[in-house]
Design a protein around this motif. Structure first.
Motif, PDB file in Angstrom:
ATOM      1  N   ILE A  88       0.875  -1.176   0.000  1.00 36.18           N
ATOM      2  CA  ILE A  88       0.000   0.000   0.000  1.00 36.18           C
ATOM      3  C   ILE A  88       0.912   1.225   0.000  1.00 36.18           C
ATOM      4  O   ILE A  88       1.750   1.388   0.885  1.00 36.18           O
ATOM      5  CB  ILE A  88      -0.925   0.021   1.230  1.00 36.18           C
ATOM      6  CG1 ILE A  88      -1.808  -1.226   1.245  1.00 36.18           C
ATOM      7  CG2 ILE A  88      -1.770   1.301   1.238  1.00 36.18           C
ATOM      8  CD1 ILE A  88      -2.641  -1.391   2.505  1.00 36.18           C
ATOM      9  N   ALA A 107      -3.276   0.045  -3.053  1.00 39.69           N
ATOM     10  CA  ALA A 107      -2.572  -1.226  -2.878  1.00 39.69           C
ATOM     11  C   ALA A 107      -2.220  -1.776  -4.259  1.00 39.69           C
ATOM     12  O   ALA A 107      -3.098  -1.937  -5.102  1.00 39.69           O
ATOM     13  CB  ALA A 107      -3.457  -2.210  -2.119  1.00 39.69           C
ATOM     14  N   LYS A 174       1.882  -1.913   4.341  1.00 34.58           N
ATOM     15  CA  LYS A 174       1.706  -0.492   4.076  1.00 34.58           C
ATOM     16  C   LYS A 174       3.046   0.195   4.275  1.00 34.58           C
ATOM     17  O   LYS A 174       3.664   0.074   5.323  1.00 34.58           O
ATOM     18  CB  LYS A 174       0.658   0.131   5.005  1.00 34.58           C
ATOM     19  CG  LYS A 174       0.394   1.600   4.686  1.00 34.58           C
ATOM     20  CD  LYS A 174      -0.722   2.159   5.515  1.00 34.58           C
ATOM     21  CE  LYS A 174      -1.177   3.529   5.138  1.00 34.58           C
ATOM     22  NZ  LYS A 174      -0.287   4.421   4.483  1.00 34.58           N
TER      23      LYS A 174
END
Length: 186
Positions: A88, A107, A174
């Motif tokens: 992400i 993403a 992330k």
């Protein structure tokens, strides 16, 4: 495979949605820059539009089209990852607005799959890749487990790897532009 690639590209360019095999699980996809096609996927999956979906790109060069700045840690992750990994990223751009999360993240995965690679290359862009299930239902491990509602709801079912069984979706990490790394799904 050549005929399947050609047919798939034709459908994607017309704003259609596809059911296709990836390097992880069977996915529902469309041209990631087409907001109407993205909306069709949300509707088919009965998924709220605030819940973002994954995109696939062919390579790092294509990734730069959709991310303002790729964090340095991303290349390190690409180099050491043994299993499919979705990252992400902050500051998404050049994608359908209804695909980008409210916090401006997206993403994206670079799949290890020849069919997906060729689709992205020939489309010259990202494709959506969300699991072939109704939102909240278990992820199908094979084509046979995909609900008929999904199969009948897409514009084209790719005729490859119908016998293939999958193990699990990709891991998700992330990577914030602030340097913070957070594991979302192992």
């Amino acid at each position: 495979m050549h005929q399947e690639i050609k047919k798939t590209i034709d459908i994607l360019k017309q704003g259609g949605i596809i059911l296709y095999p990836t390097d992880t699980v069977w996915g529902i996809g469309c041209d990631a820059s087409n907001a109407k096609a993205v909306a069709k996927i949300y509707k088919l999956k009965k998924r709220i539009e605030t819940k973002a979906m994954i995109c696939l790109v062919a390579d790092v060069r294509m990734l730069t089209k959709y991310i303002k700045r790729i964090p340095d840690a991303a290349q390190s992750i690409f180099d050491v990852a043994e299993n499919p990994i979705t990252i992400i990223y902050d500051d998404a751009q050049n994608l359908a607005p209804n695909l980008i999360a409210a916090d401006k993240t997206i993403a994206i995965r670079i799949p290890d799959d020849e069919f997906c690679f060729q689709i992205c290359r020939k489309l010259n862009g990202a494709i959506v890749s969300t699991s072939a299930n109704i939102s909240g239902a278990p992820t199908p491990k094979s084509f046979k487990e995909i609900p008929q509602e999904i199969i009948k709801g897409v514009d084209y079912v790719v005729n490859l790897h119908h016998e293939k069984k999958t193990t699990k979706p990709s891991s998700i990490i992330k990577l914030g532009s602030n340097g913070i790394v957070k594991v979302i799904r192992k």
